[in-house]
Design a protein around this motif. Structure first.
Motif, short mmCIF file in Angstrom:
data_model
loop_
_atom_site.label_atom_id
_atom_site.label_comp_id
_atom_site.label_asym_id
_atom_site.label_seq_id
_atom_site.Cartn_x
_atom_site.Cartn_y
_atom_site.Cartn_z
N PRO A 58 0.82 -1.22 0.00
CA PRO A 58 0.00 0.00 0.00
C PRO A 58 0.85 1.26 0.00
O PRO A 58 1.96 1.29 0.56
CB PRO A 58 -0.82 -0.13 1.29
N GLU A 59 0.35 2.30 -0.64
CA GLU A 59 1.07 3.57 -0.68
C GLU A 59 0.94 4.33 0.64
O GLU A 59 1.79 5.15 0.97
CB GLU A 59 0.53 4.43 -1.83
N ASP A 60 -0.12 4.06 1.39
CA ASP A 60 -0.32 4.76 2.66
C ASP A 60 0.68 4.30 3.70
O ASP A 60 1.12 3.14 3.71
CB ASP A 60 -1.74 4.50 3.19
N ASP A 61 1.04 5.19 4.59
CA ASP A 61 1.85 4.84 5.74
C ASP A 61 1.05 3.88 6.62
O ASP A 61 -0.06 4.20 7.06
CB ASP A 61 2.20 6.10 6.54
N PRO A 62 1.56 2.66 6.87
CA PRO A 62 0.79 1.69 7.66
C PRO A 62 0.35 2.21 9.02
O PRO A 62 -0.73 1.85 9.50
CB PRO A 62 1.77 0.51 7.79
N MET A 63 1.17 3.07 9.63
CA MET A 63 0.80 3.60 10.93
C MET A 63 -0.41 4.53 10.84
O MET A 63 -1.08 4.78 11.84
CB MET A 63 1.99 4.34 11.55
N GLN A 64 -0.67 5.04 9.64
CA GLN A 64 -1.82 5.93 9.45
C GLN A 64 -2.97 5.23 8.74
O GLN A 64 -3.97 5.86 8.43
CB GLN A 64 -1.38 7.15 8.62
N MET A 65 -2.82 3.94 8.47
CA MET A 65 -3.83 3.22 7.69
C MET A 65 -5.10 3.02 8.52
O MET A 65 -5.07 2.59 9.67
CB MET A 65 -3.29 1.86 7.24
N THR A 66 -6.21 3.33 7.89
CA THR A 66 -7.52 3.16 8.51
C THR A 66 -8.23 1.97 7.86
O THR A 66 -7.82 1.50 6.79
CB THR A 66 -8.37 4.42 8.32
N PRO A 67 -9.31 1.47 8.46
CA PRO A 67 -10.07 0.40 7.82
C PRO A 67 -10.52 0.77 6.41
O PRO A 67 -10.51 -0.08 5.51
CB PRO A 67 -11.26 0.21 8.76
N GLN A 68 -10.90 2.04 6.19
CA GLN A 68 -11.32 2.46 4.86
C GLN A 68 -10.16 2.39 3.86
O GLN A 68 -10.33 1.96 2.71
CB GLN A 68 -11.88 3.89 4.91
N ALA A 69 -8.97 2.79 4.31
CA ALA A 69 -7.79 2.71 3.44
C ALA A 69 -7.46 1.27 3.11
O ALA A 69 -7.04 0.95 1.98
CB ALA A 69 -6.60 3.39 4.10
N LEU A 70 -7.66 0.37 4.06
CA LEU A 70 -7.43 -1.06 3.82
C LEU A 70 -8.41 -1.59 2.78
O LEU A 70 -8.04 -2.35 1.88
CB LEU A 70 -7.55 -1.84 5.13
N HIS A 71 -9.68 -1.17 2.88
CA HIS A 71 -10.67 -1.56 1.88
C HIS A 71 -10.26 -1.10 0.48
O HIS A 71 -10.34 -1.86 -0.50
CB HIS A 71 -12.05 -0.97 2.23
N LEU A 72 -9.79 0.14 0.38
CA LEU A 72 -9.39 0.68 -0.92
C LEU A 72 -8.20 -0.10 -1.49
O LEU A 72 -8.14 -0.36 -2.69
CB LEU A 72 -9.03 2.16 -0.78
N PHE A 73 -7.26 -0.47 -0.62
CA PHE A 73 -6.10 -1.24 -1.06
C PHE A 73 -6.52 -2.61 -1.60
O PHE A 73 -6.08 -3.04 -2.68
CB PHE A 73 -5.12 -1.40 0.11
N LEU A 74 -7.40 -3.29 -0.88
CA LEU A 74 -7.86 -4.60 -1.32
C LEU A 74 -8.67 -4.52 -2.61
O LEU A 74 -8.55 -5.37 -3.50
CB LEU A 74 -8.69 -5.26 -0.21
N GLU A 75 -9.48 -3.48 -2.73
CA GLU A 75 -10.27 -3.31 -3.95
C GLU A 75 -9.37 -3.00 -5.15
O GLU A 75 -9.64 -3.44 -6.27
CB GLU A 75 -11.31 -2.20 -3.77
N SER A 76 -8.28 -2.27 -4.92
CA SER A 76 -7.36 -1.97 -6.02
C SER A 76 -6.67 -3.25 -6.51
O SER A 76 -6.35 -3.38 -7.70
CB SER A 76 -6.32 -0.94 -5.59
#
Length: 430
Positions: free
Chosen positions: A334-352
């Motif tokens: 993921p491009e996001d910093d894992p320490m800042q990753m939210t459940p919504q960001a995780l959903h976006l990563f999996l959908e990508s």
């Protein structure tokens, strides 16, 4: 009590403790070349080892605990020193240490799972019985739920294409899971099903069905065979298992995207609070949305970051997230910093990843394989140096020193001869 009596009592107690300890350790039988001839007598769990092997030494106390746990069963636990009995090592095709095998009759099964006490005991119990064990009492199902994290169970008449395929799958995956069969009356008190036959997987206090069981009579037998095997292969893992060097290859056989939360465990298997929160966040999301992702993704977590380093061929800070395409060996980060990753960001990563818009790295090309081999060599050398710099220096320093001497004698020897030639000619002229 007099001093002499106390001394005598202490001596007897120490002797009893010593005998007790010897009795416990003696449950691991010391085998020799004669084992080749007696291997057919019963069922065996055997560790083939070498006395100098560090991994063998780490496994020995665990193997002693396994022997204690299996003492009352029909599985005999032994170990064989391959340096002392090379004929036996050759007979059983031992190529590395330690090699753990389950042996019954002419059949040999090499164990490739985690070398923990519970994992080895479960493995031996699975392999010692038939591929499918019959459940004839209602209370037995409750016992299975209490003792197994995951198991498969067939419900219905033990005949027809579904039963035949289920039994064949049990034979194929006996090393990796428990398989049972029971009647409709017994199963109805524990599971909700409408039609038979039914194939159920019970894991983590929930049960799920093979989706085509009651439609098997309308399907081609080859399709039933393919779908049952595929379903068992996918469902034999829990939702969020710990991933190690021993089981990651089995997880990749699901042909799903393997999504791993990478954290760092210390020697006591403890995880820093912020990393634990990250792992728990990932687990919470996928448990809540199992139906959304189960068809494409297998999740898990890694406590040894070096596994992830070997995948991406680089250092990966923790905590982090990595996804692997088990078919192509590409990986995604993921491009996001894992320490800042939210459940919504995780959903976006999996959908990508699902819609193939995520950037893929690595793969299984010749160039990537070569880089991976070089990376593993460098990592192994670094680990050797950190573990024992003196031994590493001796192992690599001596050969390099001899090579330097040989090269010096080859090239500089000619130089010395060349330099002496003019003097010899001068003396002749005089």
């Amino acid at each position: 009590m007099s001093p002499n009596s106390m001394w005598t009592f202490g001596l007897i107690s120490a002797l009893l403790l010593t005998l007790g300890s010897a009795g416990l350790s003696s449950k691991v039988l010391e085998l020799s070349d004669r084992f080749i001839d007696v291997r057919h007598e019963g069922q065996w769990l055997v560790m083939f080892y070498a006395p100098w092997c560090g991994y063998c030494k780490k496994t020995e106390p665990i193997f002693a605990l396994v022997a204690q746990a299996l003492h009352a069963t029909n599985v005999r636990v032994g170990r064989l020193d391959c340096t002392k009995y090379p004929a036996a090592a050759k007979e059983f095709k031992v190529r590395g240490y330690p090699t753990i095998m389950f042996i019954k009759g002419n059949m040999e099964f090499t164990y490739n799972g985690d070398r923990g006490r519970d994992e080895l005991v479960d493995y031996a119990l699975r392999m010692s019985g038939p591929p499918v064990q019959l459940v004839t009492r209602t209370e037995s199902v409750d016992m299975l739920k209490g003792s197994h994290t995951i198991f498969f169970i067939f419900v219905g008449q033990q005949e027809g294409v579904v039963w035949d395929t289920y039994y064949a799958a049990a034979e194929g995956y006996q090393e990796h899971g428990f398989f049972y069969a029971t009647s409709e009356d017994i199963a109805a008190q524990h599971f909700d099903f409408e039609k038979l036959p039914a194939v159920i997987v019970y894991k983590e206090e929930q049960h799920h069905f093979y989706p085509h069981g009651h439609l098997a009579h309308e399907m081609d037998p080859n399709e039933v065979n393919e779908t049952v095997f595929q379903w068992v292969n996918v469902e034999r893992f829990t939702l969020f298992p710990k991933v190690t060097r021993f089981n990651i290859h089995q997880l990749l056989k699901t042909n799903k995207y393997l999504v791993l939360a990478v954290v760092q465990e210390d020697k006591l298997n403890q995880i820093a609070t912020h990393e634990l929160e990250f792992r728990d966040m990932v687990e919470g999301v996928i448990r809540k949305h199992r139906a959304r992702y189960h068809d494409k993704f297998q999740f898990g977590w890694i406590g040894e970051p070096s596994i992830a380093h070997s995948i991406i061929l680089d250092q990966l800070p923790t905590p982090h997230l990595i996804a692997i395409n088990s078919s192509t060996q590409h990986h995604f980060i993921p491009e996001d910093d894992p320490m800042q990753m939210t459940p919504q960001a995780l959903h976006l990563f999996l959908e990508s990843i699902r819609n193939e818009s995520a950037i893929a790295y690595g793969g299984d090309t010749y160039f990537v394989r070569l880089n991976r081999a070089l990376f593993e060599v460098r990592r192994a050398l670094r680990d050797m140096w950190l573990g024992n710099p003196v031994l590493t220096t001796v192992i690599f320093g001596l050969p390099l020193g001899f090579l330097s001497l040989i090269m010096y004698s080859i090239f500089c020897g000619d130089c010395l001869v060349t330099e002496e030639d003019p003097d010899e000619d001068h003396e002749k002229k005089e």
